[in-house]
Motif scaffolding. Structure first.
Motif, PDB file in Angstrom:
ATOM      1  N   UNK A 219       0.848  -1.198   0.000  1.00  0.00           N
ATOM      2  CA  UNK A 219       0.000   0.000   0.000  1.00  0.00           C
ATOM      3  C   UNK A 219       0.877   1.240   0.000  1.00  0.00           C
ATOM      4  N   UNK A 220       1.024   1.838  -1.170  1.00  0.00           N
ATOM      5  CA  UNK A 220       1.776   3.096  -1.279  1.00  0.00           C
ATOM      6  C   UNK A 220       0.749   4.213  -1.394  1.00  0.00           C
ATOM      7  N   UNK A 221       0.289   4.708  -0.255  1.00  0.00           N
ATOM      8  CA  UNK A 221      -0.821   5.669  -0.226  1.00  0.00           C
ATOM      9  C   UNK A 221      -0.393   6.950   0.492  1.00  0.00           C
ATOM     10  N   UNK A 222      -1.185   7.359   1.500  1.00  0.00           N
ATOM     11  CA  UNK A 222      -0.864   8.526   2.315  1.00  0.00           C
ATOM     12  C   UNK A 222      -0.983   8.125   3.781  1.00  0.00           C
ATOM     13  N   UNK A 223      -0.300   8.872   4.643  1.00  0.00           N
ATOM     14  CA  UNK A 223      -0.377   8.590   6.079  1.00  0.00           C
ATOM     15  C   UNK A 223      -1.832   8.547   6.559  1.00  0.00           C
ATOM     16  N   UNK A 224      -2.628   9.510   6.086  1.00  0.00           N
ATOM     17  CA  UNK A 224      -4.013   9.610   6.555  1.00  0.00           C
ATOM     18  C   UNK A 224      -4.872   8.440   6.094  1.00  0.00           C
ATOM     19  N   UNK A 225      -4.373   7.642   5.162  1.00  0.00           N
ATOM     20  CA  UNK A 225      -5.123   6.462   4.714  1.00  0.00           C
ATOM     21  C   UNK A 225      -4.538   5.179   5.289  1.00  0.00           C
ATOM     22  N   UNK A 226      -3.205   5.073   5.329  1.00  0.00           N
ATOM     23  CA  UNK A 226      -2.614   3.783   5.719  1.00  0.00           C
ATOM     24  C   UNK A 226      -2.802   3.476   7.203  1.00  0.00           C
ATOM     25  N   UNK A 227      -2.724   4.494   8.056  1.00  0.00           N
ATOM     26  CA  UNK A 227      -2.878   4.199   9.492  1.00  0.00           C
ATOM     27  C   UNK A 227      -4.313   3.740   9.809  1.00  0.00           C
ATOM     28  N   UNK A 228      -5.347   4.485   9.355  1.00  0.00           N
ATOM     29  CA  UNK A 228      -6.707   3.985   9.619  1.00  0.00           C
ATOM     30  C   UNK A 228      -6.994   2.625   8.964  1.00  0.00           C
ATOM     31  N   UNK A 229      -6.263   2.291   7.886  1.00  0.00           N
ATOM     32  CA  UNK A 229      -6.525   1.021   7.185  1.00  0.00           C
ATOM     33  C   UNK A 229      -5.806  -0.167   7.824  1.00  0.00           C
ATOM     34  N   UNK A 230      -4.996   0.068   8.834  1.00  0.00           N
ATOM     35  CA  UNK A 230      -4.223  -1.036   9.404  1.00  0.00           C
ATOM     36  C   UNK A 230      -5.095  -2.186   9.949  1.00  0.00           C
ATOM     37  N   UNK A 231      -6.207  -1.888  10.629  1.00  0.00           N
ATOM     38  CA  UNK A 231      -7.055  -3.012  11.080  1.00  0.00           C
ATOM     39  C   UNK A 231      -7.594  -3.832   9.897  1.00  0.00           C
ATOM     40  N   UNK A 232      -7.904  -3.138   8.798  1.00  0.00           N
ATOM     41  CA  UNK A 232      -8.389  -3.808   7.585  1.00  0.00           C
ATOM     42  C   UNK A 232      -7.305  -4.733   7.022  1.00  0.00           C
ATOM     43  N   UNK A 233      -6.084  -4.218   6.970  1.00  0.00           N
ATOM     44  CA  UNK A 233      -4.965  -5.024   6.470  1.00  0.00           C
ATOM     45  C   UNK A 233      -4.710  -6.212   7.396  1.00  0.00           C
ATOM     46  N   UNK A 234      -4.782  -5.949   8.690  1.00  0.00           N
ATOM     47  CA  UNK A 234      -4.491  -7.026   9.647  1.00  0.00           C
ATOM     48  C   UNK A 234      -5.496  -8.171   9.491  1.00  0.00           C
ATOM     49  N   UNK A 235      -6.763  -7.795   9.324  1.00  0.00           N
ATOM     50  CA  UNK A 235      -7.814  -8.807   9.166  1.00  0.00           C
ATOM     51  C   UNK A 235      -7.516  -9.693   7.946  1.00  0.00           C
ATOM     52  N   UNK A 236      -7.028  -9.081   6.904  1.00  0.00           N
ATOM     53  CA  UNK A 236      -6.741  -9.807   5.665  1.00  0.00           C
ATOM     54  C   UNK A 236      -5.494 -10.708   5.800  1.00  0.00           C
ATOM     55  N   UNK A 237      -4.564 -10.304   6.672  1.00  0.00           N
ATOM     56  CA  UNK A 237      -3.265 -11.005   6.769  1.00  0.00           C
ATOM     57  C   UNK A 237      -3.134 -11.909   7.988  1.00  0.00           C
ATOM     58  N   UNK A 238      -4.054 -11.735   8.936  1.00  0.00           N
ATOM     59  CA  UNK A 238      -3.929 -12.352  10.262  1.00  0.00           C
ATOM     60  C   UNK A 238      -3.697 -13.865  10.213  1.00  0.00           C
ATOM     61  N   UNK A 239      -4.545 -14.591   9.472  1.00  0.00           N
ATOM     62  CA  UNK A 239      -4.498 -16.054   9.541  1.00  0.00           C
ATOM     63  C   UNK A 239      -3.167 -16.593   9.002  1.00  0.00           C
ATOM     64  N   UNK A 240      -2.692 -15.967   7.935  1.00  0.00           N
ATOM     65  CA  UNK A 240      -1.463 -16.477   7.303  1.00  0.00           C
ATOM     66  C   UNK A 240      -0.207 -15.783   7.821  1.00  0.00           C
ATOM     67  N   UNK A 241      -0.394 -14.945   8.838  1.00  0.00           N
ATOM     68  CA  UNK A 241       0.726 -14.165   9.373  1.00  0.00           C
ATOM     69  C   UNK A 241       1.509 -13.516   8.219  1.00  0.00           C
ATOM     70  N   UNK A 242       0.743 -12.813   7.396  1.00  0.00           N
ATOM     71  CA  UNK A 242       1.296 -12.266   6.155  1.00  0.00           C
ATOM     72  C   UNK A 242       2.045 -10.963   6.319  1.00  0.00           C
ATOM     73  N   UNK A 243       2.567 -10.498   5.197  1.00  0.00           N
ATOM     74  CA  UNK A 243       3.416  -9.304   5.162  1.00  0.00           C
ATOM     75  C   UNK A 243       2.651  -8.080   4.667  1.00  0.00           C
ATOM     76  N   UNK A 244       2.996  -6.934   5.251  1.00  0.00           N
ATOM     77  CA  UNK A 244       2.396  -5.662   4.843  1.00  0.00           C
ATOM     78  C   UNK A 244       3.525  -4.690   4.534  1.00  0.00           C
ATOM     79  N   UNK A 245       3.529  -4.159   3.322  1.00  0.00           N
ATOM     80  CA  UNK A 245       4.539  -3.168   2.945  1.00  0.00           C
ATOM     81  C   UNK A 245       3.826  -1.832   2.718  1.00  0.00           C
TER      82      UNK A 245
END
Lengths: 285, 141
Positions: A219-245
């Motif tokens: 996610x190459x976005x803006x600070x005001x978007x990436x921080x609020x989106x972190x729970x969304x990303x975590x939900x998507x990555x949680x089970x596979x203990x995936x990577x977030x860049x």
């Protein structure tokens, strides 16, 4: 670009004394303008044309005339949406991101060689390789040990990161953006690089979406978007203990990213800097 | 060698929310500048001030590069924000639209100190009180 997809804008030129600019700016904030350009004793207030009605015109001038009774509308100009970046894009040059990665416009593709040659014809979308954050994210993507997985590219722009994920061997990619120019441009670039069959593309807003379960999110976005989106990303990555860049963030705001990571159960794997910019590689715990 | 300056332009944009919509796209496009680059930089620099309209002065050069300075919001804009007024008054000099405290004026004076052309804090606060009154904003102790 189909004309039905394009927006029209209205530029409202108002004759106004410069000494009244600040007061007027303060009092017209309730109007939904896209921005204002200051000229000499004239301001140009820009609106999406569907917003500009007789009622809005009357209300706007009532406010402005309360500050300067003689102020008046010089002209209203309809502006058709177009690729305003076209002139600059004609001069885009190939960018060497690392020893193995090159991002190049189609018309310069034969000038250099690289293991991963990403062809990007930009059309008012972000991601030509010219910006530090694109290069930083690509370098972090290169370090992913097992890239043959399901990736998500949030805010795909020109599609550059999704294309690179496909070149790294991604099995499947879901790329999205909320901007119609980016959707059209990414589609063209996916075809140009022969990776369209691997990528599902959607016009979606990150502030109003759900994500499928996946292995890697970029996610190459803006600070005001990436921080609020972190729970969304975590939900998507949680089970596979995936990577977030993540990137699109100035180094002065790194603390905000790290704080968001901690709150949302991510560990920090790596951070890369170029000039004032930073990219962060996190992993879901 | 210093780069040759071709000109400058000034915009008022929503912090953290710039797009290529006018005025940004046409202002950069007609000068052959990379508007997308500006949007990325401006939104990153102003991310923490979302909700404010900020003045930005863009200087552009002969080599098609640009630099920009984001200034602090104008004093009247800060007063409206401090008073929590969602809508500006259509008749600010006649209608009372909100209230700010002297302490809030002092905070704004500190923030705007460089731009206020005052040598004493009291004069700066006094100037802001006058601006507030002219906007229909009452100043309370």
């Amino acid at each position: 670009m189909k004309s039905s997809l394009l927006k029209n804008y209205i530029n409202v030129h108002v004759a106004l004394k410069e000494e009244h600019y600040e007061m007027v700016f303060a009092l017209i904030q309730r109007f939904e303008f896209t921005g204002i350009e200051e000229k000499l004793d004239e301001i140009v207030i820009c609106f999406v044309s569907s917003y500009w009605t007789d009622e809005i015109r009357k209300a706007l001038m009532e406010v402005i005339n309360s500050i300067e009774p003689e102020a008046f509308i010089i002209k209203e100009e309809t502006i058709e949406e177009q690729n305003w970046n076209e002139e600059w894009e004609k001069n885009v040059e190939p960018v060497r991101v690392s020893d193995d990665i090159l991002i190049t416009p189609e018309w310069k593709k034969d000038e250099f060689d690289a293991k991963y040659k990403i062809i990007i014809n930009p059309k008012m979308s972000f991601g030509t390789g010219d910006h530090q954050t694109t290069r930083l994210v690509c370098r972090l993507m290169e370090d992913i040990k097992d890239p043959k997985k399901f990736w998500i590219d949030a805010g795909t722009g020109t599609g550059v990161l999704a294309i690179f994920a496909a070149m790294l061997g991604a099995e499947r990619i879901y790329a999205f953006d909320n901007n119609i120019w980016s959707i059209e441009n990414a589609k063209e670039n996916f075809e140009l690089n022969g990776v369209a069959d691997k990528i599902e593309l959607a016009e979606v807003d990150i502030e109003d979406c759900t994500l499928p379960e996946c292995d890697i999110v970029v996610a190459n976005l803006f600070l005001s978007l990436v921080v609020p989106a972190m729970p969304l990303f975590y939900k998507s990555l949680q089970r596979k203990k995936g990577d977030l860049i993540l990137s699109g963030v100035l180094k002065y705001h790194l603390e905000d990213i790290l704080e968001g990571a901690m709150k949302n159960n991510f560990e920090v794997i790596n951070t890369l800097f170029e000039d004032d910019w930073v990219a962060v590689h996190l992993r879901a715990m | 060698m210093a780069k040759k300056v071709l000109g400058a332009f000034k915009l008022q944009l929503g912090a953290g929310e710039a797009t290529m919509s006018p005025p940004v796209g046409p202002a950069f496009g007609q000068r052959g500048l990379n508007g997308m680059e500006f949007v990325k930089q401006f939104n990153a620099k102003t991310a923490k001030e979302k909700g404010m309209i900020l003045p930005v002065l863009v200087t552009f050069y002969a080599d098609k590069s640009f630099t920009f300075i984001v200034k602090s919001a104008p004093a009247p804009v800060l007063l409206v924000k401090a008073a929590g007024i969602p809508k500006g008054s259509a008749e600010p000099n006649k209608t009372h639209v909100g209230t700010v405290t002297v302490a809030q004026c002092e905070e704004i004076a500190k923030l705007k100190w460089k731009d206020l052309n005052c040598d004493k804090m009291e004069s700066a606060v006094s100037m802001l009180k006058g601006t507030a009154r002219s906007m229909g904003i009452t100043v309370e102790a």
